[in-house]
Scaffold this active site. Structure first.
Site, PDB file in Angstrom:
ATOM      1  N   ASP A  11       0.868  -1.183   0.000  1.00 31.92           N
ATOM      2  CA  ASP A  11       0.000   0.000   0.000  1.00 31.92           C
ATOM      3  C   ASP A  11       0.903   1.231   0.000  1.00 31.92           C
ATOM      4  O   ASP A  11       2.105   1.142   0.264  1.00 31.92           O
ATOM      5  CB  ASP A  11      -0.900   0.007   1.251  1.00 31.92           C
ATOM      6  CG  ASP A  11      -1.804   1.238   1.301  1.00 31.92           C
ATOM      7  OD1 ASP A  11      -2.424   1.560   0.263  1.00 31.92           O
ATOM      8  OD2 ASP A  11      -1.879   1.905   2.355  1.00 31.92           O
ATOM      9  N   SER A  12       0.302   2.382  -0.265  1.00 32.09           N
ATOM     10  CA  SER A  12       1.059   3.626  -0.223  1.00 32.09           C
ATOM     11  C   SER A  12       1.472   3.987   1.204  1.00 32.09           C
ATOM     12  O   SER A  12       2.237   4.919   1.399  1.00 32.09           O
ATOM     13  CB  SER A  12       0.196   4.760  -0.769  1.00 32.09           C
ATOM     14  OG  SER A  12      -0.962   4.888   0.031  1.00 32.09           O
ATOM     15  N   TYR A  43      -0.332   8.459  -2.528  1.00 33.01           N
ATOM     16  CA  TYR A  43      -0.355   8.141  -3.956  1.00 33.01           C
ATOM     17  C   TYR A  43      -1.540   8.861  -4.624  1.00 33.01           C
ATOM     18  O   TYR A  43      -1.478   9.200  -5.804  1.00 33.01           O
ATOM     19  CB  TYR A  43      -0.558   6.634  -4.185  1.00 33.01           C
ATOM     20  CG  TYR A  43       0.664   5.747  -4.024  1.00 33.01           C
ATOM     21  CD1 TYR A  43       1.848   6.197  -3.429  1.00 33.01           C
ATOM     22  CD2 TYR A  43       0.617   4.423  -4.462  1.00 33.01           C
ATOM     23  CE1 TYR A  43       2.935   5.342  -3.282  1.00 33.01           C
ATOM     24  CE2 TYR A  43       1.712   3.571  -4.331  1.00 33.01           C
ATOM     25  CZ  TYR A  43       2.865   4.031  -3.744  1.00 33.01           C
ATOM     26  OH  TYR A  43       3.936   3.178  -3.607  1.00 33.01           O
ATOM     27  N   GLY A  44      -2.600   9.036  -3.851  1.00 33.60           N
ATOM     28  CA  GLY A  44      -3.898   9.431  -4.417  1.00 33.60           C
ATOM     29  C   GLY A  44      -3.982  10.811  -5.019  1.00 33.60           C
ATOM     30  O   GLY A  44      -4.996  11.165  -5.634  1.00 33.60           O
ATOM     31  N   CYS A  74      -4.338  -1.281  -2.065  1.00 33.69           N
ATOM     32  CA  CYS A  74      -4.449   0.164  -2.264  1.00 33.69           C
ATOM     33  C   CYS A  74      -5.316   0.361  -3.502  1.00 33.69           C
ATOM     34  O   CYS A  74      -4.964  -0.118  -4.596  1.00 33.69           O
ATOM     35  CB  CYS A  74      -3.045   0.731  -2.488  1.00 33.69           C
ATOM     36  SG  CYS A  74      -3.004   2.474  -2.954  1.00 33.69           S
ATOM     37  N   ASN A  75      -6.453   1.024  -3.324  1.00 35.32           N
ATOM     38  CA  ASN A  75      -7.366   1.231  -4.459  1.00 35.32           C
ATOM     39  C   ASN A  75      -6.693   2.053  -5.550  1.00 35.32           C
ATOM     40  O   ASN A  75      -6.896   1.829  -6.741  1.00 35.32           O
ATOM     41  CB  ASN A  75      -8.628   1.966  -3.999  1.00 35.32           C
ATOM     42  CG  ASN A  75      -9.467   1.149  -3.039  1.00 35.32           C
ATOM     43  OD1 ASN A  75     -10.419   0.509  -3.435  1.00 35.32           O
ATOM     44  ND2 ASN A  75      -9.113   1.160  -1.765  1.00 35.32           N
ATOM     45  N   THR A  76      -5.885   3.033  -5.127  1.00 30.19           N
ATOM     46  CA  THR A  76      -5.245   3.936  -6.081  1.00 30.19           C
ATOM     47  C   THR A  76      -4.228   3.182  -6.937  1.00 30.19           C
ATOM     48  O   THR A  76      -4.227   3.297  -8.170  1.00 30.19           O
ATOM     49  CB  THR A  76      -4.546   5.080  -5.319  1.00 30.19           C
ATOM     50  OG1 THR A  76      -5.460   5.635  -4.367  1.00 30.19           O
ATOM     51  CG2 THR A  76      -4.078   6.159  -6.258  1.00 30.19           C
ATOM     52  N   CYS A 185     -10.958   3.647  -0.059  1.00 32.32           N
ATOM     53  CA  CYS A 185      -9.505   3.790   0.134  1.00 32.32           C
ATOM     54  C   CYS A 185      -9.204   2.971   1.371  1.00 32.32           C
ATOM     55  O   CYS A 185      -9.952   3.043   2.366  1.00 32.32           O
ATOM     56  CB  CYS A 185      -9.148   5.261   0.356  1.00 32.32           C
ATOM     57  SG  CYS A 185      -7.470   5.516   0.999  1.00 32.32           S
ATOM     58  N   THR A 186      -8.129   2.195   1.331  1.00 31.94           N
ATOM     59  CA  THR A 186      -7.890   1.249   2.422  1.00 31.94           C
ATOM     60  C   THR A 186      -7.509   1.925   3.748  1.00 31.94           C
ATOM     61  O   THR A 186      -7.524   1.282   4.795  1.00 31.94           O
ATOM     62  CB  THR A 186      -6.803   0.234   2.016  1.00 31.94           C
ATOM     63  OG1 THR A 186      -5.633   0.939   1.556  1.00 31.94           O
ATOM     64  CG2 THR A 186      -7.313  -0.672   0.913  1.00 31.94           C
ATOM     65  N   HIS A 187      -7.192   3.191   3.704  1.00 29.55           N
ATOM     66  CA  HIS A 187      -6.928   3.902   4.959  1.00 29.55           C
ATOM     67  C   HIS A 187      -8.227   4.161   5.742  1.00 29.55           C
ATOM     68  O   HIS A 187      -8.200   4.256   6.970  1.00 29.55           O
ATOM     69  CB  HIS A 187      -6.264   5.267   4.690  1.00 29.55           C
ATOM     70  CG  HIS A 187      -4.795   5.178   4.377  1.00 29.55           C
ATOM     71  ND1 HIS A 187      -4.327   4.724   3.161  1.00 29.55           N
ATOM     72  CD2 HIS A 187      -3.700   5.493   5.116  1.00 29.55           C
ATOM     73  CE1 HIS A 187      -2.994   4.777   3.168  1.00 29.55           C
ATOM     74  NE2 HIS A 187      -2.593   5.235   4.338  1.00 29.55           N
TER      75      HIS A 187
HETATM   76  N1  DGL Z   1      -4.672   3.544   0.649  1.00 26.70           N
HETATM   77  C1  DGL Z   1      -4.746   4.043  -0.665  1.00 26.70           C
HETATM   78  C2  DGL Z   1      -6.021   3.618  -1.380  1.00 26.70           C
HETATM   79  O1  DGL Z   1      -6.626   2.624  -1.033  1.00 26.70           O
HETATM   80  C3  DGL Z   1      -4.472   5.460  -0.992  1.00 26.70           C
HETATM   81  C4  DGL Z   1      -4.005   6.473  -0.098  1.00 26.70           C
HETATM   82  C5  DGL Z   1      -3.093   7.435  -0.845  1.00 26.70           C
HETATM   83  O2  DGL Z   1      -1.925   7.110  -0.936  1.00 26.70           O
HETATM   84  O3  DGL Z   1      -3.558   8.472  -1.304  1.00 26.70           O
HETATM   85  O4  DGL Z   1      -6.425   4.252  -2.332  1.00 26.70           O
END
Ligand code: DGL
Length: 259
Positions: A11-12, A43-44, A74-76, A185-187
């Site tokens: 993940d990011s 990353y987003g 990480c969805n992104t 987003c996984t966060h």
């Molecule tokens: N956790 C990441 C996701 O699921 C993105 C967070 C990021 O780096 O912006 O998209």
């Protein structure tokens, strides 16, 4: 590929731990290596080509360590790079997480569905194609949440600033008939307790794709004969590009958080 190898997660930053904790629950005998790229987070809000290169670098690192499967938690990164990763590593079982739009639509009662995600996830073609499939069946509205993942990276799971964030960035999209919020987003699952508090007595469901993604990973490993089912407790190793021990400690704390 050996069954004894660990499963790689990336993940990011710390968000993918919300997926890893589900994976550990349903595959307790497996070893896992989790790599959080907090040095390069978020990353987003970066360009697609940059996200791709960062993702490739993390995956190459995991491959060098030796993994038998990969979860792009990480969805992104999934929307920017998963298709290319499958081309680069054709023998490796790879799953990527995407916003849980399908489960939200399937269980919907006709109310609005909000999808909270990073601006880059929302801008990607992969996400547009996903929405296209369900556009006729539900009122789906995307909520770009730039800056929200930082709360988790910094270990801020509640407080006035988070309320202000929700008030300014989420509330304007909410209608009386909003019935589901997809945490895309996984966060964000780590912010769930405070978000529920913020929503108060509104009857809104919060859903995310972490269990679905983990189940798909398990299924793919099983099909390839790579799933460990013996009676053992696997080892979880967490690595972080920031080089900060505090981030590693926070990662183990997040993994142990009740959910
Ligand atoms: N956790 C990441 C996701 O699921 C993105 C967070 C990021 O780096 O912006 O998209």
């Amino acid at each position: 590929m050996s069954k004894e190898l660990p499963i790689g997660f990336m993940d990011s930053g710390l968000g993918g731990l919300s997926v890893l904790r589900e994976a550990i629950r349903i595959m307790p005998a497996e070893d896992f290596i989790y790599f959080g790229d907090s040095l390069h987070a978020p990353y987003g809000t970066k360009e697609q080509s940059v996200i791709r290169d960062l993702t490739f670098a993390v995956v190459e690192n995991l491959m060098k360590q030796g993994i038998k499967g990969l979860a792009v938690a990480c969805n992104t990164a999934t929307s920017a790079a998963v298709r290319l990763l499958r081309g680069m590593y054709p023998d490796l079982p790879i799953v990527g997480i995407e916003p849980a739009v399908k489960p939200a639509v399937v269980s919907s009662h006709g109310g609005r569905i909000l999808v909270m995600a990073t601006p880059m996830t929302i801008a990607q073609e992969k996400y547009h194609l996903l929405l296209e499939q369900y556009r006729d069946q539900a009122d789906i509205v995307s909520v770009p949440c730039g800056g929200l993942m930082e709360f988790v990276e910094q270990g801020r799971f509640d407080g006035e600033q988070l309320d202000t964030y929700f008030r300014e960035n989420l509330l304007p999209y909410m209608t009386d008939d909003t019935e589901t919020i997809v945490l895309g987003c996984t966060h964000y699952p780590f912010l769930r307790p405070h978000l529920m508090e913020f929503l108060g007595d509104r009857p809104i469901r919060l859903i995310d794709g972490s269990l679905g993604t983990s189940m798909e990973l398990k299924r793919r490993l099983k099909v390839k004969g790579l799933l460990r089912e013996e009676n053992r407790t696997g080892i979880v190793t967490i690595q972080n590009s920031s080089g900060s021990q505090a981030m590693i400690d926070r990662s183990y704390e997040l993994l142990a958080m009740p959910f």
